[in-house]
Design an enzyme around this catalytic site. Structure first.
Site, PDB file in Angstrom:
ATOM      1  N   SER A   1      28.350  46.334  54.980  1.00 19.38           N
ATOM      2  CA  SER A   1      28.037  45.372  56.027  1.00 19.38           C
ATOM      3  C   SER A   1      29.165  44.380  56.244  1.00 19.38           C
ATOM      4  O   SER A   1      30.095  44.271  55.456  1.00 19.38           O
ATOM      5  CB  SER A   1      26.778  44.598  55.654  1.00 19.38           C
ATOM      6  N   LYS A   2      29.032  43.673  57.336  1.00 21.76           N
ATOM      7  CA  LYS A   2      30.042  42.736  57.780  1.00 21.76           C
ATOM      8  C   LYS A   2      30.306  41.613  56.768  1.00 21.76           C
ATOM      9  O   LYS A   2      31.408  41.081  56.711  1.00 21.76           O
ATOM     10  CB  LYS A   2      29.542  42.111  59.089  1.00 21.76           C
ATOM     11  N   ARG A   3      29.294  41.290  56.005  1.00 18.12           N
ATOM     12  CA  ARG A   3      29.418  40.198  55.045  1.00 18.12           C
ATOM     13  C   ARG A   3      30.565  40.403  54.063  1.00 18.12           C
ATOM     14  O   ARG A   3      31.117  39.458  53.538  1.00 18.12           O
ATOM     15  CB  ARG A   3      28.120  40.043  54.254  1.00 18.12           C
TER      16      ARG A   3
END
Length: 483
Positions: free
Chosen positions: A256-258
């Site tokens: 994910s982008k995190r």
RNA sequence: GCAGCGUUCGUCUAGCGGUUAGGACACCGCCCUUUCACGGCGGCGGCACGGGUUCGAUUCCCGUACGCUGUACCA
């Protein structure tokens, strides 16, 4: 029957790297089997639709080096290829299910559904639509249902899941997978806005488009039994399923982008070569049982097999991707890369250079860096004379006698004919032999004067590329001002 | 919670009953050397655990643990 697969992204934003891998595996599988790879846009969620997303997805696949045989752009005899343009199809198919008694109308509001789930969770039950107590066709009866429908009461159509026995299917990656039918929810097929949910649209389209293999991410595995029930409800033959392992963050959660870059655009902008990225993600979750690491697209097509796809998720190893990029960087013809370097150089304040010069700089420096985009910073001195000189390097290699050792070299370099690295090498070696000096007493001061840095390519090669005029001008300037 | 899926070096993986468990990235050391790299050589490091089955389990079966995904009128 010829193989037909599809990549079915939802146009909600940029293309995720995991999405690119799914698309790639579909493509590789199709081409390996001389089949077709179709692009289908799953835009049935009006609330998440992003206008530019479809183009971004297509652009990134093209950049990565593959394209689709059928799709919104290419067309094809199974179109249209956007689900939003096929809504009638889903409605008529939902009606068929209603008539068969395989589906039913439901009128519950989202608040009522929330309360139902709350109650279930409180009593320790799995949240699941309870057909027997909610407001639907089975509890209300045919007359009341018709009346509500006629009055325009908001309604959805739900799948009437047979809650006995088990659903089993063979997954090409995982083997036989079994679910108890009682755990399967009465999935909504048609939403109150008239659009289908993924589940209905997916089955109707895969059937109508004659898809033979459904290759998608593992997150779809739990909803596959619903899809099986739907195929049965329609009396259709099921495609073969293959659920791919997930691409993971370093903490093993779904990528994910995190945790950093996840969009294909990010990698492109960062300066990764498309071939390197494709090679790398192809090997995340699949391996042709070889000790090799580098594969061209045509080799990937040649070797790809679903049987060799791994079951466990793969952590995305950014370091290895960088290594792979460096491998491709070194394998390309410098002249072919020159235009790209020129484009990158446009963002800097350096004087313009020729494509030939750019190619020479690439050849000179690429073994020391992973990205072509690192050249303007790592090799800034190839474009502009150094203003700053590494202090540590200078204090270490520029001694009181260095000036005297270096000065005579200016004249010798001046009288060269070719100013080739070989010629420079010979001159310096003759000079140190005669003066009884160690090479390092000359080579490091030269590097300091000419590049300002203590790291870089071979010094004579660097001087050759820079040219006689520039080299001598830097030497004399340094001798006058900094020595 | 429930369901499904998964588990070989830190990471990507080879392995499909008998191997000194192989390769790659990363890391460390040595060599090469004109610095840094590249390259070469070497090292570190792994079958989650417990039961079976078997002459023999990394491999087959069953548990346990752990992890992940799913559990929407999102896909």
């Amino acid at each position: 029957m010829s193989v037909r697969v599809r990549f079915a992204p939802s146009p909600t934003g940029f293309l995720h790297i995991g999405g690119l891998r799914t698309a790639l595996y579909n493509y590789l599988f199709a081409k390996h089997n001389d089949g077709e790879c179709i692009l289908r846009i799953e835009d049935t969620d009006q609330t998440r639709y992003v206008e530019s997303a479809e183009k971004a997805i297509v652009d990134m696949c093209r950049w990565a080096g593959f394209d689709f045989d059928e799709g919104p752009e290419q067309g094809g005899k199974y179109g249209p290829y956007r689900q939003s343009e096929r809504t009638e199809l889903y409605q008529t198919h939902a009606s068929i299910l209603i008539e068969n008694g395989e589906a039913y109308y439901a009128f519950d509001t989202s608040e009522e559904l929330d309360r139902m789930r709350e109650r279930q969770q409180k009593s320790g039950l799995a949240p699941k639509y309870d057909r027997t107590i909610m407001r639907n066709q089975t509890t209300l009866g045919e007359d009341e249902t018709s009346r509500l429908l006629a009055e325009g009461e908001p309604s959805v159509i739900r799948l009437k899941v047979p809650h006995t026995g088990e659903i089993r299917f063979n997954d090409l990656v995982r083997g036989e997978v079994v679910f108890a039918a009682r755990d399967i929810d009465d999935q909504i097929l048609l939403k109150s806005d008239g659009y289908p949910t993924y589940h209905l649209a997916n089955i109707v389209d895969d059937h109508l488009m004659e898809i033979t293999h459904v290759i998608r991410g593992e997150e779809w595995l739990p909803s596959t039994p619903k899809h099986c029930i739907l195929y049965d409800a329609f009396g259709w033959e099921k495609p073969k399923f293959a659920h791919l392992p997930l691409l993971l963050n370093p903490d093993k959660t779904k990528m994910s982008k995190r945790h950093g870059d996840v969009f294909v655009e990010d990698f492109k902008n960062k300066g990764f070569f498309a071939e390197a990225l494709v090679n790398f993600i192809a090997l995340c979750g699949w391996n042709p049982s070889s000790d090799r690491e580098i594969f061209s697209m045509s080799e990937l097509i040649e070797y790809f097999a679903l049987e060799k796809v791994n079951k466990a998720g793969a952590i995305f190893d950014y370091k290895k991707l960088e290594w792979m990029n460096s491998q491709y960087f070194r394998s390309y013809n410098p002249s072919d890369l020159a235009p790209e370097l020129l484009r990158i150089l446009d963002q800097y304040d350096y004087p313009k250079v020729s494509a030939e010069y750019a190619a020479q700089v690439i050849k000179l420096l690429r073994e020391r860096i992973n990205f072509i985009g690192d050249i303007p910073t790592f090799g800034d001195y190839m474009f502009v004379a150094p203003k700053n000189f590494d202090e540590e390097y200078k204090s270490k290699h520029w001694q009181p006698e260095t000036h005297g050792n270096i000065a005579p070299l200016v004249g010798m370099f001046e009288s060269t004919v070719e100013f080739s690295h070989q010629e420079l090498h010979d001159i310096v070696h003759a000079y140190i032999t005669e003066k009884q000096l160690a090479l390092k007493l000359i080579i490091h001061p030269l590097r300091l004067m000419i590049t300002g840095k203590q790291v870089g390519a071979g010094m004579f090669e660097t001087m050759e590329v820079l040219g006689k005029k520039e080299t001598l001008s830097r030497m004399t300037a340094f001798l006058e001002n900094n020595a």
